[in-house]
Design an enzyme around this catalytic site. Structure first.
Site, PDB file in Angstrom:
ATOM      1  CB  ILE A  14      -9.859  -3.711   5.150  1.00 49.90           C
ATOM      2  CG1 ILE A  14     -10.732  -4.941   4.992  1.00 49.90           C
ATOM      3  CG2 ILE A  14      -9.009  -3.819   6.406  1.00 49.90           C
ATOM      4  CD1 ILE A  14     -11.524  -5.007   3.719  1.00 49.90           C
ATOM      5  CE  LYS A  89      -5.541 -10.683   2.277  1.00 43.20           C
ATOM      6  NZ  LYS A  89      -5.533  -9.501   1.319  1.00 43.20           N
TER       7      LYS A  89
HETATM    8  P1  NAP Z   1      -4.828   0.794   4.465  1.00 41.87           P
HETATM    9  O1  NAP Z   1      -6.029   1.456   3.847  1.00 41.87           O
HETATM   10  O2  NAP Z   1      -3.477   1.288   4.129  1.00 41.87           O
HETATM   11  O3  NAP Z   1      -5.052   0.821   6.029  1.00 41.87           O
HETATM   12  C1  NAP Z   1      -4.139   0.276   6.934  1.00 41.87           C
HETATM   13  C2  NAP Z   1      -4.110   1.160   8.171  1.00 41.87           C
HETATM   14  O4  NAP Z   1      -3.193   0.599   9.121  1.00 41.87           O
HETATM   15  C3  NAP Z   1      -3.587   2.557   7.854  1.00 41.87           C
HETATM   16  O5  NAP Z   1      -4.679   3.399   7.580  1.00 41.87           O
HETATM   17  C4  NAP Z   1      -2.886   2.927   9.132  1.00 41.87           C
HETATM   18  O6  NAP Z   1      -3.920   3.488   9.874  1.00 41.87           O
HETATM   19  C5  NAP Z   1      -2.579   1.644   9.873  1.00 41.87           C
HETATM   20  N1  NAP Z   1      -1.154   1.357  10.058  1.00 41.87           N
HETATM   21  C6  NAP Z   1      -0.551   1.019  11.214  1.00 41.87           C
HETATM   22  N2  NAP Z   1       0.737   0.768  11.041  1.00 41.87           N
HETATM   23  C7  NAP Z   1       0.988   0.970   9.744  1.00 41.87           C
HETATM   24  C8  NAP Z   1       2.143   0.893   8.937  1.00 41.87           C
HETATM   25  N3  NAP Z   1       3.342   0.542   9.474  1.00 41.87           N
HETATM   26  N4  NAP Z   1       2.053   1.184   7.620  1.00 41.87           N
HETATM   27  C9  NAP Z   1       0.871   1.552   7.070  1.00 41.87           C
HETATM   28  N5  NAP Z   1      -0.277   1.632   7.791  1.00 41.87           N
HETATM   29  C10 NAP Z   1      -0.212   1.341   9.112  1.00 41.87           C
HETATM   30  O7  NAP Z   1      -4.830  -0.764   4.131  1.00 41.87           O
HETATM   31  P2  NAP Z   1      -6.089  -1.728   3.986  1.00 41.87           P
HETATM   32  O8  NAP Z   1      -6.461  -1.853   2.546  1.00 41.87           O
HETATM   33  O9  NAP Z   1      -7.150  -1.375   4.936  1.00 41.87           O
HETATM   34  O10 NAP Z   1      -5.397  -3.103   4.348  1.00 41.87           O
HETATM   35  C11 NAP Z   1      -5.107  -3.449   5.688  1.00 41.87           C
HETATM   36  C12 NAP Z   1      -5.094  -4.960   5.778  1.00 41.87           C
HETATM   37  O11 NAP Z   1      -6.379  -5.450   5.368  1.00 41.87           O
HETATM   38  C13 NAP Z   1      -4.070  -5.608   4.837  1.00 41.87           C
HETATM   39  O12 NAP Z   1      -3.472  -6.696   5.469  1.00 41.87           O
HETATM   40  C14 NAP Z   1      -4.914  -6.043   3.641  1.00 41.87           C
HETATM   41  O13 NAP Z   1      -4.387  -7.184   2.994  1.00 41.87           O
HETATM   42  C15 NAP Z   1      -6.220  -6.387   4.325  1.00 41.87           C
HETATM   43  N6  NAP Z   1      -7.370  -6.307   3.422  1.00 41.87           N
HETATM   44  C16 NAP Z   1      -7.529  -5.247   2.571  1.00 41.87           C
HETATM   45  C17 NAP Z   1      -8.592  -5.236   1.668  1.00 41.87           C
HETATM   46  C18 NAP Z   1      -8.836  -4.104   0.696  1.00 41.87           C
HETATM   47  O14 NAP Z   1      -9.744  -4.197  -0.140  1.00 41.87           O
HETATM   48  N7  NAP Z   1      -8.097  -3.004   0.732  1.00 41.87           N
HETATM   49  C19 NAP Z   1      -9.487  -6.316   1.646  1.00 41.87           C
HETATM   50  C20 NAP Z   1      -9.328  -7.348   2.567  1.00 41.87           C
HETATM   51  C21 NAP Z   1      -8.265  -7.342   3.441  1.00 41.87           C
HETATM   52  P3  NAP Z   1      -3.820   4.646  10.877  1.00 41.87           P
HETATM   53  O15 NAP Z   1      -3.580   5.878  10.068  1.00 41.87           O
HETATM   54  O16 NAP Z   1      -5.186   4.463  11.343  1.00 41.87           O
HETATM   55  O17 NAP Z   1      -2.765   4.370  11.915  1.00 41.87           O
END
Ligand code: NAP
Length: 307
Positions: A14, A89
């Site tokens: 995101i 969120k």
């Molecule tokens: P993601 O791709 O897994 O990215 C989350 C990032 O947070 C990871 O790349 C990691 O980055 C970091 N991180 C820090 N502490 C962590 C932990 N304990 N476990 C895992 N990752 C950790 O997830 P995302 O889809 O971007 O989602 C992140 C948030 O945005 C969630 O709350 C989700 O509900 C929200 N969101 C997601 C979307 C979607 O389409 N995916 C849409 C709207 C909102 P580093 O490697 O950089 O440390």
């Protein structure tokens, strides 16, 4: 200070898909740093450790784009360091954690913006205007998507505190609680949890909305092909349908022009307003409904999820 310096924390899907472009397009903000254990953002100061960033990084607001289970600890540290805070969120892994964050921000006098991106979908404000003052008969939510497409390789969504299908489902609940504000209760819920996961892949909720209006919601993460993010609201004198997650609006079957999709630009516009007023916006109603579904609902085990 204008533009407002901001640091992105958690450079995952995101952050890359939405936060980086939205910040770049908003002259009120300037990205000054990124905190990631694995990724680097070009042209700004990069930190692999959050504590080190707080101690040595440039003064800035913080946008926390980490999964919800990591939110409380990082959020409290940011607030204690006097940083204004925007959080993705769901706002935290539990209602108690979210309330702790809000209280800490209040006590510290920093801005906390607990975002709900779906509330910024262009059909949502017109839907709220339409629903206001009408006698509503029922609301039907159908939120079905393919988890493999939207959460590729993400393990945290299946772990405790990862929300499972409530991760997208909470977006529908954020629209519902915006369009029909007022008391809302979970009456029944059924959650399908894969045998190899801690969180549900499917959920059905029965809710009583304001004035007792019945709300039926189905969330499913197993939908391949076309994706469905629909909310239908039936009133005595007509039916409104939000589709594409609030990007499209129909009233009595006729499309209504609502403008282009611009959820994250809307989030950063609102963050700038809140910062200018030194105000916070932290509404946890959608999280409360998820929590209540888990408290009142029945869990059934279904076949293991194979990514
Ligand atoms: P993601 O791709 O897994 O990215 C989350 C990032 O947070 C990871 O790349 C990691 O980055 C970091 N991180 C820090 N502490 C962590 C932990 N304990 N476990 C895992 N990752 C950790 O997830 P995302 O889809 O971007 O989602 C992140 C948030 O945005 C969630 O709350 C989700 O509900 C929200 N969101 C997601 C979307 C979607 O389409 N995916 C849409 C709207 C909102 P580093 O490697 O950089 O440390």
């Amino acid at each position: 200070m204008r533009p407002i310096p901001v640091t992105l924390v958690g450079v995952g899907k995101i952050a890359r898909d939405q936060h980086l472009p939205a910040i770049a397009a908003n002259p009120d903000f300037r990205l000054v740093a990124a905190v990631s254990r694995n990724a680097v953002v070009d042209g700004v100061a990069n930190f692999t450790d959050f504590d080190r960033f707080l101690a040595e990084g440039p003064p800035s607001a913080v946008a926390l784009c980490t999964p919800p289970a990591a939110r409380l600890e990082m959020g409290l540290k940011a607030i204690a360091a006097g940083r204004d805070l925007l959080i993705e969120k769901p706002p935290a892994a539990t209602l108690g954690e979210a309330e702790t964050l809000a209280a800490a921000a209040r006590d510290a006098g920093v801005t906390l913006f607990a975002t709900w991106h779906s509330r910024f979908a262009p059909g949502v404000a017109p839907a709220r205007n339409w629903a206001a003052g009408r006698r509503l008969r029922r609301v039907t939510i159908t939120w079905k998507e393919d988890v493999r497409r939207w959460h590729p390789g993400q393990d945290w969504i299946w772990q405790p505190g990862g929300f499972g299908v409530f991760d997208p489902g909470i977006n529908a609940l954020s629209i519902l609680t915006e369009v029909i504000p007022g008391p809302m209760h979970v009456q029944a819920a059924r959650m399908e949890v894969p045998a190899n996961a801690a969180t549900p892949i499917g959920a059905e909720l029965t809710l009583a909305g304001p004035g007792g209006v019945p709300v039926a919601a189905v969330f499913d993460w197993r939908q391949e092909g076309p994706q469905t993010w629909d909310i239908a609201i039936e009133a005595d004198d007509g039916t409104l349908r939000l589709s594409m997650g609030g990007a499209r609006l129909d009233i009595d079957g006729l499309p209504v022009e609502v403008g282009p999709e611009a959820e994250y630009p809307g989030i950063y516009r609102r963050f700038a307003e809140l910062l200018a007023r030194r105000a916070s916006d932290a509404d946890f109603a959608p999280l409360r409904l998820c929590a209540d579904a888990c408290l009142t609902g029945r869990q059934v085990t279904v076949e293991p999820f194979l990514p």
